[in-house]
Design an enzyme around this catalytic site. Structure first.
Site, PDB file in Angstrom:
ATOM      1  N   HIS A 263       0.842  -1.455  -0.328  1.00 47.80           N
ATOM      2  CA  HIS A 263       0.039  -0.231  -0.011  1.00 47.80           C
ATOM      3  C   HIS A 263       0.712   1.168  -0.069  1.00 47.80           C
ATOM      4  O   HIS A 263       0.822   2.299  -0.731  1.00 47.80           O
ATOM      5  CB  HIS A 263      -0.868  -0.130   1.083  1.00 47.80           C
ATOM      6  CG  HIS A 263      -2.243  -0.542   1.259  1.00 47.80           C
ATOM      7  ND1 HIS A 263      -2.615  -0.778  -0.514  1.00 47.80           N
ATOM      8  CD2 HIS A 263      -2.964  -1.700   1.747  1.00 47.80           C
ATOM      9  CE1 HIS A 263      -4.115  -1.845   0.425  1.00 47.80           C
ATOM     10  NE2 HIS A 263      -3.647  -2.011   1.400  1.00 47.80           N
TER      11      HIS A 263
ATOM     12  N   ARG B 112      -5.907  -4.950 -15.854  1.00 47.91           N
ATOM     13  CA  ARG B 112      -5.715  -6.022 -14.761  1.00 47.91           C
ATOM     14  C   ARG B 112      -7.794  -6.189 -14.105  1.00 47.91           C
ATOM     15  O   ARG B 112      -8.217  -5.597 -13.231  1.00 47.91           O
ATOM     16  CB  ARG B 112      -5.165  -5.468 -13.332  1.00 47.91           C
ATOM     17  CG  ARG B 112      -4.059  -5.815 -13.397  1.00 47.91           C
ATOM     18  CD  ARG B 112      -3.195  -5.489 -12.193  1.00 47.91           C
ATOM     19  NE  ARG B 112      -1.289  -5.552 -12.678  1.00 47.91           N
ATOM     20  CZ  ARG B 112      -0.999  -4.185 -12.697  1.00 47.91           C
ATOM     21  NH1 ARG B 112      -1.511  -2.721 -12.875  1.00 47.91           N
ATOM     22  NH2 ARG B 112       0.535  -4.076 -13.038  1.00 47.91           N
TER      23      ARG B 112
ATOM     24  N   ASN C  39       7.366  -9.009 -14.188  1.00 50.63           N
ATOM     25  CA  ASN C  39       7.468 -10.025 -12.943  1.00 50.63           C
ATOM     26  C   ASN C  39       7.062 -11.206 -12.468  1.00 50.63           C
ATOM     27  O   ASN C  39       7.967 -11.580 -11.974  1.00 50.63           O
ATOM     28  CB  ASN C  39       6.143  -8.974 -12.350  1.00 50.63           C
ATOM     29  CG  ASN C  39       6.201  -7.447 -12.201  1.00 50.63           C
ATOM     30  OD1 ASN C  39       7.440  -6.844 -13.396  1.00 50.63           O
ATOM     31  ND2 ASN C  39       5.174  -6.932 -12.022  1.00 50.63           N
TER      32      ASN C  39
ATOM     33  N   ARG D 245       9.391 -12.188  -5.134  1.00 46.92           N
ATOM     34  CA  ARG D 245       9.674 -11.026  -5.221  1.00 46.92           C
ATOM     35  C   ARG D 245       9.096 -10.137  -4.372  1.00 46.92           C
ATOM     36  O   ARG D 245       9.682  -8.733  -3.372  1.00 46.92           O
ATOM     37  CB  ARG D 245       9.807  -9.492  -5.975  1.00 46.92           C
ATOM     38  CG  ARG D 245       8.935  -9.283  -6.394  1.00 46.92           C
ATOM     39  CD  ARG D 245       7.987  -8.920  -8.324  1.00 46.92           C
ATOM     40  NE  ARG D 245       6.339  -8.626  -8.586  1.00 46.92           N
ATOM     41  CZ  ARG D 245       6.231  -7.481  -8.479  1.00 46.92           C
ATOM     42  NH1 ARG D 245       7.379  -6.545  -8.179  1.00 46.92           N
ATOM     43  NH2 ARG D 245       5.119  -7.172  -8.846  1.00 46.92           N
TER      44      ARG D 245
ATOM     45  N   CYS E 117       4.451  -5.694 -20.279  1.00 41.24           N
ATOM     46  CA  CYS E 117       3.125  -4.701 -19.777  1.00 41.24           C
ATOM     47  C   CYS E 117       4.056  -4.786 -18.224  1.00 41.24           C
ATOM     48  O   CYS E 117       3.386  -4.774 -16.777  1.00 41.24           O
ATOM     49  CB  CYS E 117       2.313  -5.078 -19.354  1.00 41.24           C
ATOM     50  SG  CYS E 117       2.274  -7.068 -19.118  1.00 41.24           S
TER      51      CYS E 117
END
Length: 576
Positions: free
Chosen positions: A195, A302, A460, A471, A508
């Site tokens: 966050h 998403r 990612n 990660r 992306c």
């Protein structure tokens, strides 16, 4: 005494200010029994706390949509409002109070711990970190129940800001701090998708996270410098250090203001090659930031954010409206919408969560979609209907096998047949693409290229699966390396394979929005980048300075290197 602490840089910039420590005294609450005659009063205490926090969050939402804050913050507040209304939290806590005759604080914390444990099983790092929403909602409730409302730091008169130091921060906290000259955020926990990281980037506030016990090392009102670019906290700096960082901060602010002038400039290299700069979004709420950056389109929508943090699944009509809103708002620009990427370990309404030995290698993304064809068909119908309003294309995540593509394409054809029979309009020529985020896919591109209209590299997951590194795990995050020779070979091979047969390839993942890798990706042949809207102008600046004729041979030499240190040095020299 001056000393430095190193953490994870998640929001660039430099902040100089005084420490404001945020208490993390949540979750050690007393447990006591409530006499039967007092149970109604205890239930009323809980109801009053829920109403109080709901009012507080609604006020914060109004502040988030007032034009002073970015859309991510309002979206997180919405998510916490939904959790506050979720029967899994409040109704279960009420049941605990009644059946175990316990106090409301203890009941809330018990149910919170149960829900957090479910979130911890989720493989996707972004979704897993949403456990913070549950904790922060309960923390607000407990503070109200205990009569300990949060307090905000006072404004300073000496021109220096406040550095908020906490174990963790909620988006609602950041909105509450908005009018108090907050200069930076520092937290014990967190990563690139926490966050604090996301909100700090959206508000352009420097932030360093993952510092473990930083709250124990700092004192209230202590002068610190937060270097959000290098991930360094400098404690008790002397005057010369402060002056040095003031100068560096001024230089960064000048550069940032210059970037806004590039909004309407085409992303064209020095030798005349036009590059497409697309935006990654979670829904219609992100449209203002997309338009502010003048993105060329949406490279990644998403859709899983329509499904999580709620008690019921979105029906076809709700999904259609969410997709249509974005397609229409982009006025003919391409909108690439990814089918939902959730795992079976995430308990969606009406679904029973599975216990998996390794959720990272389990039923997630396209595998989950194909395992739940009714749910998948609802989404496909909504997507097809939305395609009638603009240029929409569908992207399938986490592909590894040819039969997965074939099954998806068959379901899309079935959805088309249903809509034709119902005389509902859709784009008959809507394109279908796939994500390359598993090494097996990057090493067997032929079967994907023959079946799909475009590809997008999700760096990612590709990096995580190639290097076997989570990660979001602070114990191994230092091993997460986008410049590992194996990773670069997979990315460059995908771009080259697409170019040979005329299949468009974009990137992306986080690498696309990181200016440290822009020249490298351009030299590999990448012509389409998709990223957080806030990164577009900085990447555009890199592109405007690039000469592809010079870059390509340099990058080809880098791709032949097999020593990570040499690769990193060579990449850093690309812009020299």
């Amino acid at each position: 005494m001056t000393f430095a602490i190193h953490g994870l840089p998640v929001s660039q910039g430099i902040a100089i200010g005084y420490v404001h420590l945020i208490s993390h005294a949540l979750l050690e609450v007393n447990h006591y029994h409530v006499a039967p005659r007092h149970l109604p009063d205890e239930l009323n205490r809980l109801a009053d706390a829920v109403a109080s926090v709901q009012g507080e969050l609604l006020g914060l939402k109004a502040a988030a949509t007032s034009g002073q804050s970015h859309s991510e913050v309002g979206a997180f507040v919405d998510l916490q409002l939904m959790m506050l209304a979720d029967p899994l939290l409040i109704d279960t806590a009420r049941n605990l109070i009644e059946t175990r005759r316990c106090n409301a604080e203890w009941a809330l914390v018990q149910q919170m711990e149960h829900l957090v444990e479910q979130f911890r099983q989720i493989e996707d790092p972004y979704l897993r970190e949403r456990q913070a929403d549950v904790v922060q909602v309960v923390e607000r409730l407990v503070k109200v129940l205990l009569g300990h409302p949060g307090h905000l730091p006072p404004r300073r008169r000496d021109g220096l800001g406040t550095i908020v130091v906490a174990h963790d921060l909620s988006p609602a906290d950041t909105i509450g701090f908005r009018d108090h000259n907050i200069a930076g955020f520092v937290t014990d926990v967190g990563g690139p998708t926490s966050h604090t990281a996301i909100v700090a980037r959206s508000l352009k506030i420097p932030a360093v996270v993952g510092l473990h016990h930083v709250r124990d090392l700092l004192e209230a009102d202590e002068l610190v410098i937060v270097d959000g670019t290098r991930g360094v906290i400098i404690v008790d700096p002397d005057d010369s250090i402060v002056e040095e960082y003031r100068l560096r901060r001024s230089e960064l602010e000048i550069e940032r203001s210059k970037l806004n002038r590039l909004r309407d400039t085409h992303a064209t290299t020095l030798d005349g090659e036009t590059i497409s700069l697309l935006a990654n979004i979670e829904g219609p709420k992100d449209l203002p930031s997309v338009k502010a950056a003048n993105a060329d389109g949406i490279g990644l929508y998403r859709t899983e954010f329509l499904f999580i943090g709620r008690d019921t699944l979105p029906d076809e009509e709700e999904q259609y409206e969410a997709y249509r809103a974005v397609v229409k708002a982009l006025s003919g620009k391409t909108v690439t919408i990814r089918t939902f990427d959730v795992g079976a370990d995430k308990a969606l309404s009406g679904m029973n969560p599975r216990t998996e030995p390794n959720p990272a290698l389990g039923l997630r993304a396209v595998r989950y979609s194909l395992a739940e064809p009714k749910m998948f068909m609802t989404q496909l119908r909504a997507l097809l209907r939305a395609s009638a309003h603009g240029k929409l294309q569908i992207m399938i995540p986490m592909l590894a096998h040819a039969q997965e593509i074939d099954q998806c394409l068959a379901l899309i054809e079935k959805a088309k047949a249903e809509l034709r029979a119902e005389k509902i309009k859709f784009d008959e020529g809507m394109q279908v693409g796939g994500m390359i985020e598993i090494p097996a896919a990057a090493l067997s591109l032929g079967m994907f290229i023959r079946r799909l209209a475009f590809l997008s590299v999700g760096t990612n997951d590709l990096i995580q699966y190639t290097l076997a590194i989570d990660r979001s795990d602070e114990a191994v995050v230092h091993l997460y390396d986008p410049l590992h020779p194996a990773v670069l070979k997979l990315i460059s091979g995908t771009i080259a394979a697409g170019a040979r047969v005329g299949v468009p390839v974009s990137v992306c993942g986080e690498m696309a929005g990181d200016p440290d890798y822009t020249l490298l990706l351009l030299g590999m042949g990448l012509r389409s980048f998709s990223m957080h809207p806030g990164n577009i102008l900085e990447i555009k600046q890199q592109i405007l300075r690039a000469d592809l004729g010079e870059l390509a041979p340099k990058v080809q030499r880098i791709l032949k290197m097999d020593e990570p240190a040499r690769v990193r040095d060579a990449v850093e020299r690309l812009g020299a």
